[in-house]
Design an enzyme around this catalytic site. Structure first.
Site, short mmCIF file in Angstrom:
data_model
loop_
_atom_site.label_atom_id
_atom_site.label_comp_id
_atom_site.label_asym_id
_atom_site.label_seq_id
_atom_site.Cartn_x
_atom_site.Cartn_y
_atom_site.Cartn_z
N HIS A 147 0.83 -1.20 0.00
CA HIS A 147 0.00 0.00 0.00
C HIS A 147 0.87 1.26 0.00
CE1 HIS A 147 -4.13 -1.76 1.39
NE2 HIS A 147 -3.68 -2.28 0.26
N GLU A 190 0.88 3.79 1.82
CA GLU A 190 1.33 4.25 3.13
C GLU A 190 2.67 3.61 3.52
OE1 GLU A 190 -1.59 3.19 2.33
OE2 GLU A 190 -3.20 4.36 3.23
N CYS A 196 -6.28 1.84 4.94
CA CYS A 196 -7.01 0.63 5.33
C CYS A 196 -6.73 0.36 6.80
CB CYS A 196 -6.57 -0.56 4.47
SG CYS A 196 -4.92 -1.18 4.88
N CYS A 209 -2.93 -0.39 7.48
CA CYS A 209 -2.06 0.79 7.34
C CYS A 209 -2.32 1.79 8.46
CB CYS A 209 -2.27 1.45 5.99
SG CYS A 209 -1.61 0.49 4.62
#
Length: 194
Positions: A68, A70, A99, A102
């Site tokens: 992801h 992040e 999410c 994260c």
DNA sequence: ATTTTCAAT
């Protein structure tokens, strides 16, 4: 279309990439995160322009492990080794809210780095299991979370997009959708206000 | 309110 080399790490966003990912009424299957850093000195904020940029997630259709956006953002911050004797504000503009996983990672990171504060502006809310708890965890860790309004979209356009001197042109429905997302975020953030 | 959404029914 994007550049073919390392598409999740460059300097300025292509105009279309920005629009296709931050336009808030659509739901792209990828995430972009633009970030900037400022030193907080009393009431003053000193921008660190060299630490400004964006990252993108790596999808399951790309080589290696999916990751992801992040995670890449955290990689960058860690690589800077920011001075623990100073206070920094990290601001990120992200096309989806973090999410659950994260959000937990970011919260842990903030807990370990009291010299950093984090402000998140998101284009839209990511709704996968646990997303509400994730957002609450982030909030509890001291992060400020808000939905992007035309002000933030314009700021991104001016600071992170290769706009070729063209002014930001808001898309139809920007305000309505932003307000909608904002209402939903407020509902989540107030869940645990008890 | 509808959302299928850091891809792959």
């Amino acid at each position: 279309m994007e550049a073919s080399t390392a598409p999740w790490t460059s300097c300025l966003l292509d105009e279309n990439t920005f629009t296709e990912n931050f336009m808030n009424r659509i739901r792209p299957r990828k995430t972009y995160l633009c970030y900037k850093v400022e030193i907080l000195d009393g009431d003053a904020r000193v921008p660190l322009d060299e630490k400004k940029g964006f990252v993108r997630n790596k999808g399951a259709n790309e080589p290696g492990m999916p990751r992801h956006a992040e995670c890449y953002f955290l990689d960058r911050i860690r690589s800077w080794n920011l001075d623990r004797g100073l206070h920094y504000r990290l601001t990120c503009f992200i096309s989806w809210t973090p999410c659950h996983s994260c959000a937990q990672e970011l919260a842990t990171f903030l807990g370990e780095n009291s010299h950093l504060s984090l402000h998140i502006f998101a284009s839209r809310i990511y709704r996968r299991p646990g997303y509400e708890a994730g957002i609450l965890t982030l909030q509890a860790a001291g992060a400020q979370i808000a939905i992007m309004t035309s002000k933030e979209f314009q700021h991104c356009w001016e600071n992170f997009v290769d706009h070729q001197e063209r002014p930001f042109r808001p898309w139809v429905g920007l305000e309505v959708e932003s307000q909608h997302q904002c209402n939903e975020l407020q509902a989540i953030l107030q869940t645990q206000a008890n």
